[in-house]
Design a protein around this motif. Structure first.
Motif, PDB file in Angstrom:
ATOM      1  N   GLN A 142      -4.407   7.514   4.148  1.00 58.91           N
ATOM      2  CA  GLN A 142      -5.063   6.967   3.326  1.00 58.91           C
ATOM      3  C   GLN A 142      -4.079   6.239   2.476  1.00 58.91           C
ATOM      4  O   GLN A 142      -3.326   6.728   2.654  1.00 58.91           O
ATOM      5  N   GLU A 143      -4.728   4.472   2.410  1.00 59.93           N
ATOM      6  CA  GLU A 143      -4.070   3.930   2.064  1.00 59.93           C
ATOM      7  C   GLU A 143      -4.474   3.263   0.959  1.00 59.93           C
ATOM      8  O   GLU A 143      -5.402   2.497   0.654  1.00 59.93           O
ATOM      9  N   VAL A 144      -3.339   3.196  -0.011  1.00 62.05           N
ATOM     10  CA  VAL A 144      -3.779   2.563  -1.473  1.00 62.05           C
ATOM     11  C   VAL A 144      -3.202   1.295  -1.832  1.00 62.05           C
ATOM     12  O   VAL A 144      -2.352   1.175  -1.756  1.00 62.05           O
ATOM     13  N   LEU A 145      -4.059   0.497  -2.257  1.00 58.20           N
ATOM     14  CA  LEU A 145      -3.533  -0.560  -3.230  1.00 58.20           C
ATOM     15  C   LEU A 145      -2.280  -0.689  -4.140  1.00 58.20           C
ATOM     16  O   LEU A 145      -3.225   0.403  -5.140  1.00 58.20           O
ATOM     17  N   ASP A 146      -1.206  -0.832  -3.788  1.00 59.07           N
ATOM     18  CA  ASP A 146      -0.038  -0.746  -5.251  1.00 59.07           C
ATOM     19  C   ASP A 146       0.292  -2.174  -6.551  1.00 59.07           C
ATOM     20  O   ASP A 146      -0.717  -2.259  -6.988  1.00 59.07           O
ATOM     21  N   THR A 147       0.577  -2.811  -5.223  1.00 59.05           N
ATOM     22  CA  THR A 147       1.063  -4.220  -5.658  1.00 59.05           C
ATOM     23  C   THR A 147       0.439  -5.543  -5.357  1.00 59.05           C
ATOM     24  O   THR A 147       0.748  -5.119  -4.004  1.00 59.05           O
ATOM     25  N   PHE A 148       0.253  -6.439  -5.290  1.00 62.92           N
ATOM     26  CA  PHE A 148      -0.497  -7.681  -4.817  1.00 62.92           C
ATOM     27  C   PHE A 148      -0.146  -8.581  -5.508  1.00 62.92           C
ATOM     28  O   PHE A 148      -0.752  -8.699  -6.696  1.00 62.92           O
ATOM     29  N   ALA A 152       2.510  -7.807   9.209  1.00 65.14           N
ATOM     30  CA  ALA A 152       2.747  -7.022   8.070  1.00 65.14           C
ATOM     31  C   ALA A 152       4.621  -5.716   7.716  1.00 65.14           C
ATOM     32  O   ALA A 152       4.885  -6.208  10.024  1.00 65.14           O
ATOM     33  N   ARG A 153       5.004  -5.925   7.185  1.00 66.61           N
ATOM     34  CA  ARG A 153       6.755  -5.972   7.066  1.00 66.61           C
ATOM     35  C   ARG A 153       7.259  -4.013   8.331  1.00 66.61           C
ATOM     36  O   ARG A 153       6.093  -3.512   8.161  1.00 66.61           O
ATOM     37  N   THR A 154       8.316  -4.745   8.556  1.00 60.67           N
ATOM     38  CA  THR A 154       8.871  -3.287   9.634  1.00 60.67           C
ATOM     39  C   THR A 154       9.562  -2.571   8.243  1.00 60.67           C
ATOM     40  O   THR A 154      10.057  -2.482   8.017  1.00 60.67           O
ATOM     41  N   PRO A 155       9.056  -1.253   8.532  1.00 54.74           N
ATOM     42  CA  PRO A 155       8.153   0.106   9.624  1.00 54.74           C
ATOM     43  C   PRO A 155       7.392  -0.096   8.907  1.00 54.74           C
ATOM     44  O   PRO A 155       6.701  -0.484   7.846  1.00 54.74           O
ATOM     45  N   ARG A 156       6.588   0.105   9.943  1.00 56.95           N
ATOM     46  CA  ARG A 156       4.558  -0.155   9.826  1.00 56.95           C
ATOM     47  C   ARG A 156       3.639   1.705   9.816  1.00 56.95           C
ATOM     48  O   ARG A 156       4.392   2.010  11.235  1.00 56.95           O
ATOM     49  N   VAL A 157       4.030   1.298   8.321  1.00 57.26           N
ATOM     50  CA  VAL A 157       2.748   3.695   8.320  1.00 57.26           C
ATOM     51  C   VAL A 157       1.516   3.390   8.715  1.00 57.26           C
ATOM     52  O   VAL A 157       1.181   4.545   9.249  1.00 57.26           O
ATOM     53  N   GLY A 158       0.760   2.883   7.581  1.00 55.63           N
ATOM     54  CA  GLY A 158      -0.569   2.701   8.230  1.00 55.63           C
ATOM     55  C   GLY A 158      -1.460   2.449   9.157  1.00 55.63           C
ATOM     56  O   GLY A 158      -0.732   1.156   9.478  1.00 55.63           O
ATOM     57  N   PHE A 159      -2.954   2.851   9.139  1.00 59.40           N
ATOM     58  CA  PHE A 159      -3.731   2.636  10.615  1.00 59.40           C
ATOM     59  C   PHE A 159      -3.784   1.092   9.725  1.00 59.40           C
ATOM     60  O   PHE A 159      -3.631  -0.135  10.583  1.00 59.40           O
ATOM     61  N   TYR A 160      -4.284   0.556   8.939  1.00 60.10           N
ATOM     62  CA  TYR A 160      -4.249  -0.977   8.246  1.00 60.10           C
ATOM     63  C   TYR A 160      -3.377  -1.606   8.761  1.00 60.10           C
ATOM     64  O   TYR A 160      -3.314  -2.967   9.597  1.00 60.10           O
ATOM     65  N   SER A 161      -2.360  -1.158   8.532  1.00 55.40           N
ATOM     66  CA  SER A 161      -1.040  -2.228   8.262  1.00 55.40           C
ATOM     67  C   SER A 161      -0.556  -2.753   9.653  1.00 55.40           C
ATOM     68  O   SER A 161      -0.363  -4.181  10.131  1.00 55.40           O
ATOM     69  N   ASN A 162      -0.639  -1.351  11.292  1.00 55.34           N
ATOM     70  CA  ASN A 162      -1.034  -1.698  12.445  1.00 55.34           C
ATOM     71  C   ASN A 162      -1.744  -2.212  12.869  1.00 55.34           C
ATOM     72  O   ASN A 162      -1.790  -3.337  13.638  1.00 55.34           O
ATOM     73  N   LEU A 163      -3.271  -1.873  12.228  1.00 52.85           N
ATOM     74  CA  LEU A 163      -4.295  -3.075  12.819  1.00 52.85           C
ATOM     75  C   LEU A 163      -4.616  -4.510  12.574  1.00 52.85           C
ATOM     76  O   LEU A 163      -4.540  -5.862  13.038  1.00 52.85           O
ATOM     77  N   TYR A 207       0.690  -1.388   0.281  1.00 53.51           N
ATOM     78  CA  TYR A 207      -0.196  -0.054   0.253  1.00 53.51           C
ATOM     79  C   TYR A 207       0.740   0.996   0.210  1.00 53.51           C
ATOM     80  O   TYR A 207       2.032   1.443   0.736  1.00 53.51           O
ATOM     81  N   ASP A 208       0.452   2.550  -0.648  1.00 56.37           N
ATOM     82  CA  ASP A 208       1.076   3.451  -0.448  1.00 56.37           C
ATOM     83  C   ASP A 208       0.166   4.197   0.402  1.00 56.37           C
ATOM     84  O   ASP A 208      -0.510   4.507  -0.077  1.00 56.37           O
ATOM     85  N   VAL A 209       0.805   4.960   1.341  1.00 55.31           N
ATOM     86  CA  VAL A 209       0.309   5.353   2.743  1.00 55.31           C
ATOM     87  C   VAL A 209       1.036   6.757   2.314  1.00 55.31           C
ATOM     88  O   VAL A 209       1.153   7.549   2.301  1.00 55.31           O
ATOM     89  N   THR A 210      -0.790   7.914   2.723  1.00 56.19           N
ATOM     90  CA  THR A 210      -0.804   9.362   2.475  1.00 56.19           C
ATOM     91  C   THR A 210      -1.322  10.176   3.587  1.00 56.19           C
ATOM     92  O   THR A 210      -2.471   9.017   3.866  1.00 56.19           O
ATOM     93  N   GLY A 211       0.057  10.344   4.636  1.00 53.74           N
ATOM     94  CA  GLY A 211      -1.502  10.652   6.011  1.00 53.74           C
ATOM     95  C   GLY A 211      -0.777  12.424   5.990  1.00 53.74           C
ATOM     96  O   GLY A 211      -0.390  13.340   5.782  1.00 53.74           O
ATOM     97  N   THR A 212      -2.259  12.741   7.302  1.00 58.97           N
ATOM     98  CA  THR A 212      -1.737  14.526   6.826  1.00 58.97           C
ATOM     99  C   THR A 212      -0.645  15.074   8.260  1.00 58.97           C
ATOM    100  O   THR A 212      -0.102  16.122   8.381  1.00 58.97           O
ATOM    101  N   ALA A 213      -0.835  14.268   9.168  1.00 61.57           N
ATOM    102  CA  ALA A 213       0.667  14.003  10.407  1.00 61.57           C
ATOM    103  C   ALA A 213       1.906  13.771   9.699  1.00 61.57           C
ATOM    104  O   ALA A 213       1.799  13.151   8.598  1.00 61.57           O
ATOM    105  N   SER A 232       3.393   8.337   6.132  1.00 57.08           N
ATOM    106  CA  SER A 232       3.300   8.846   4.562  1.00 57.08           C
ATOM    107  C   SER A 232       4.450   7.799   4.390  1.00 57.08           C
ATOM    108  O   SER A 232       5.534   8.070   4.572  1.00 57.08           O
ATOM    109  N   GLY A 233       4.306   6.874   3.505  1.00 59.21           N
ATOM    110  CA  GLY A 233       5.486   5.770   3.112  1.00 59.21           C
ATOM    111  C   GLY A 233       4.525   5.144   2.547  1.00 59.21           C
ATOM    112  O   GLY A 233       3.712   4.821   1.707  1.00 59.21           O
ATOM    113  N   ARG A 234       5.062   3.248   3.100  1.00 56.39           N
ATOM    114  CA  ARG A 234       4.726   2.629   1.930  1.00 56.39           C
ATOM    115  C   ARG A 234       4.568   1.003   3.113  1.00 56.39           C
ATOM    116  O   ARG A 234       5.447   0.716   3.914  1.00 56.39           O
TER     117      ARG A 234
END
Length: 265
Positions: A255-261, A76-87, A43-49, A53-55
């Motif tokens: 926002q976390e948007v799927l890139d590859t899968f 989820a691989r580290t480092p984990r940026v997004g809410f979904y990967s941490n969840l 996932y490509d992750v984009t956050g306002t805080a 933001s990251g991958r």
């Protein structure tokens, strides 16, 4: 570019580790979360805080048995940026009919300073047959923390709700998905504090939805987008000369948007 393997077969919606019971029928042609070992999503992750933001990369690791029931372990691989990967990291998922059930413990950091351990058992995170706005599941608990020598009691409720369904849906990166169903994950919180010289707890945060995450599941793919909003507003005690140990308010989004899968069903 998005990549995926051809589906080997079509299983029931939101399949996870199979246990030998009637939950594992394969009559439903949709599979909104393929949980075969080695399936992965990036996932490509984009956050306002800052720092949000990251991958991220989430994958199905292995079977795990809890109370004699088989689940699929998600990592989820580290480092984990997004809410979904941490969840999802270290979550145990299984299928029950059209539902996905989650078991595990995660941590939500309220105001960036107060960690809350959130534990669930067979919590319904997704149900393809539920009508929009139906509450899928709800669990409550209480955490106590001391921040800046002020004891805090945090009473939380985790809930999930069914969202809408789309025959086709386009993500923000322009990718068109077919057969998309939405689910929401919500954390509701109330915080009370004990101040020196005050003989009773004071409510510093009235009951509020401090986190709302909207997840879009595409049939045969998995979660393709997650939109998460975090916000709260504390009571203002400045006129009483009381300084709270956490920021008065916050509002951020991610926002976390799927890139590859790669998925096999």
């Amino acid at each position: 570019m998005k990549t995926t393997s051809y589906l080997l077969c079509v299983l029931a919606v939101a399949v996870s580790a199979c246990s030998p019971d009637s939950d594992n029928d394969t009559t439903n042609p949709s599979n909104y979360l393929p949980l075969t070992d080695a399936n992965y999503w990036t996932y490509d992750v984009t956050g306002t805080a800052e720092g949000t933001s990251g991958r991220d990369s989430v994958y199905v690791a292995n079977d795990t048995v809890i109370n004699a029931v088989t689940y699929k372990k998600i990592k989820a691989r580290t480092p984990r940026v997004g809410f979904y990967s941490n969840l999802m990291h270290q979550a145990a998922l299984r299928k029950s009919g059209n539902k996905v059930l989650a078991t595990g413990t995660n941590s939500f950091s309220f105001a960036g300073e107060v960690p809350i351990n959130l534990s669930v058992t067979d919590f319904v995170v997704f149900d393809s047959n539920a009508s929009e706005n139906t509450t899928l599941d709800s669990e409550s608990g209480t955490n106590t923390q001391t921040v800046s020598d002020i004891p805090l009691t945090l009473t939380y409720t985790i809930s999930s709700k069914a969202g809408g369904h789309y025959s086709s849906w386009t993500a923000t990166d322009g990718t068109l998905y077919q057969d998309v169903t939405v689910s929401k994950y919500i954390i509701t919180l109330k915080v009370t504090a004990v101040f020196e010289g005050v003989p009773f707890p004071i409510t510093v945060l009235d009951t509020q939805d401090v986190l709302v995450s909207t997840l879009y599941y595409a049939s045969g793919v998995g979660v393709v987008t997650t939109n998460t909003n975090i916000q709260y507003q504390l009571q203002d005690f400045s006129a009483l000369g009381i300084t709270l140990p956490i920021p008065q308010s916050d509002s951020q989004s991610m926002q976390e948007v799927l890139d590859t899968f790669q998925v096999a069903n």
